[in-house]
Design an enzyme around this catalytic site. Structure first.
Site, mmCIF file in Angstrom:
data_model
loop_
_atom_site.group_PDB
_atom_site.id
_atom_site.type_symbol
_atom_site.label_atom_id
_atom_site.label_comp_id
_atom_site.label_asym_id
_atom_site.label_seq_id
_atom_site.Cartn_x
_atom_site.Cartn_y
_atom_site.Cartn_z
ATOM 1 N N THR A 133 0.843 -1.208 0.000
ATOM 2 C CA THR A 133 0.000 0.000 0.000
ATOM 3 C C THR A 133 0.875 1.254 0.000
ATOM 4 O OG1 THR A 133 -1.772 -1.127 1.174
ATOM 5 C CG2 THR A 133 -1.711 1.260 1.396
ATOM 6 N N GLU A 178 -0.562 -5.247 6.088
ATOM 7 C CA GLU A 178 0.764 -5.358 5.454
ATOM 8 C C GLU A 178 1.591 -6.429 6.167
ATOM 9 O OE1 GLU A 178 1.264 -0.784 3.781
ATOM 10 O OE2 GLU A 178 2.147 -1.298 5.690
ATOM 11 N N LYS A 225 14.368 7.158 1.895
ATOM 12 C CA LYS A 225 13.839 6.310 2.973
ATOM 13 C C LYS A 225 14.945 5.539 3.713
ATOM 14 C CE LYS A 225 9.557 7.259 1.652
ATOM 15 N NZ LYS A 225 8.548 6.318 1.288
HETATM 16 C C1 5RP Z 1 1.458 2.232 4.235
HETATM 17 C C2 5RP Z 1 2.917 2.005 4.219
HETATM 18 C C3 5RP Z 1 3.667 2.509 3.039
HETATM 19 O O1 5RP Z 1 4.382 1.452 2.482
HETATM 20 C C4 5RP Z 1 4.620 3.578 3.470
HETATM 21 O O2 5RP Z 1 3.899 4.568 4.155
HETATM 22 C C5 5RP Z 1 5.353 4.192 2.278
HETATM 23 O O3 5RP Z 1 4.439 4.901 1.493
HETATM 24 P P1 5RP Z 1 4.880 5.699 0.212
HETATM 25 O O4 5RP Z 1 5.318 4.709 -0.809
HETATM 26 O O5 5RP Z 1 3.643 6.460 -0.193
HETATM 27 O O6 5RP Z 1 5.997 6.641 0.608
HETATM 28 O O7 5RP Z 1 3.493 1.456 5.112
HETATM 29 O O8 5RP Z 1 0.878 1.801 5.428
#
Ligand code: 5RP
Length: 236
Positions: A31, A106, A124
């Site tokens: 997600t 998840e 990240k």
């Molecule tokens: C959602 C998550 C997503 O993987 C995480 O927030 C990263 O999101 P994005 O790809 O929009 O930066 O853990 O619950």
């Protein structure tokens, strides 16, 4: 390259990675905005897999829109891989997840998979987890009790509020954000997570916690990370 382009690049790299698996299997899908890039990149190959299992209502909606088959996790024995983004990832592959609020499903789907393929852009990657506030999904009536326990880890605990009013989720802006499971989210800011395995186990023990967004036991096996030079593949 801007961040959206980096997400698209890594989404395409993840598509190439999963197309190396034999066809006819079921794939776990994460997600968030990076996972969305992966779904979009994979959509021309939707029939390569027998189906998908989805980690959130939002992902299910996107998968169905593209014509993927979405299966009930209870009808699936195992998955060759689960592909998802992260809010932070450390050099050992431990992650903070749950920025989008989907951490519980998840973690369930990740636990069913042989491999966790984490996809993100280089912003990240961190040396020590904790700059991103750690999400913890809770049973709503335990908010006070769990908050007091979480404060003992030294961070600042806040209840996540809905950003927008969403009639479909029965959510009103500035009321608590409600997860797909009916839970609430506490975000713990200011932690320095030097022992993610231990902290994950300790927070899991608190009564009222549904899931902590520390993915240490279910850490990444493969990281695909994009930067201006391209996509790097790291195996843990
Ligand atoms: C959602 C998550 C997503 O993987 C995480 O927030 C990263 O999101 P994005 O790809 O929009 O930066 O853990 O619950």
């Amino acid at each position: 390259m801007n961040q959206d382009q980096l997400k698209q690049l890594v989404g395409e790299a993840a598509r190439d990675e999963v197309l190396k698996f034999p066809s006819g299997q079921v794939l776990g899908v994460g997600t968030g905005s990076t996972a969305n890039c992966f779904i979009d990149a994979l959509s021309p190959h939707k029939d390569y897999f027998a189906g998908t299992v989805s980690s959130s209502n939002a992902t299910t909606e996107r998968l169905l829109k593209h014509g993927f088959k979405v299966l009930n996790p209870n009808d699936v024995q195992g998955l060759p891989a689960y592909v998802d983004g992260a809010d932070e990832i450390d050099p050992a592959g431990h992650m903070i997840k749950g920025g989008g609020g989907a951490l519980t499903r998840e973690k369930i789907i990740a636990s069913m998979a042989n491999q966790f393929i984490c996809i993100c852009d280089a912003s990240k990657q961190v040396l020590v987890l904790g700059n991103f506030a750690l999400p913890v999904e809770i049973i709503p009536l335990a908010q006070g009790a769990v908050s007091r326990e979480l404060e003992k880890f030294g961070g600042k605990v806040s209840l996540r509020l809905a950003k927008n009013t969403r009639a479909d989720l029965n959510q009103t802006a500035s009321e608590p954000f409600v997860t797909d499971n009916g839970g609430w989210l506490l975000d713990v800011a200011g932690l320095k997570i030097t022992n993610p395995i231990q902290m994950e186990a300790q927070i899991n023990q608190i009564a009222g916690v549904i899931t902590v967004g520390l993915f240490a036991k279910e850490k990444a096996n493969i990281l695909l990370v994009s930067n201006a030079a391209g996509v790097e593949r790291i195996a843990f």
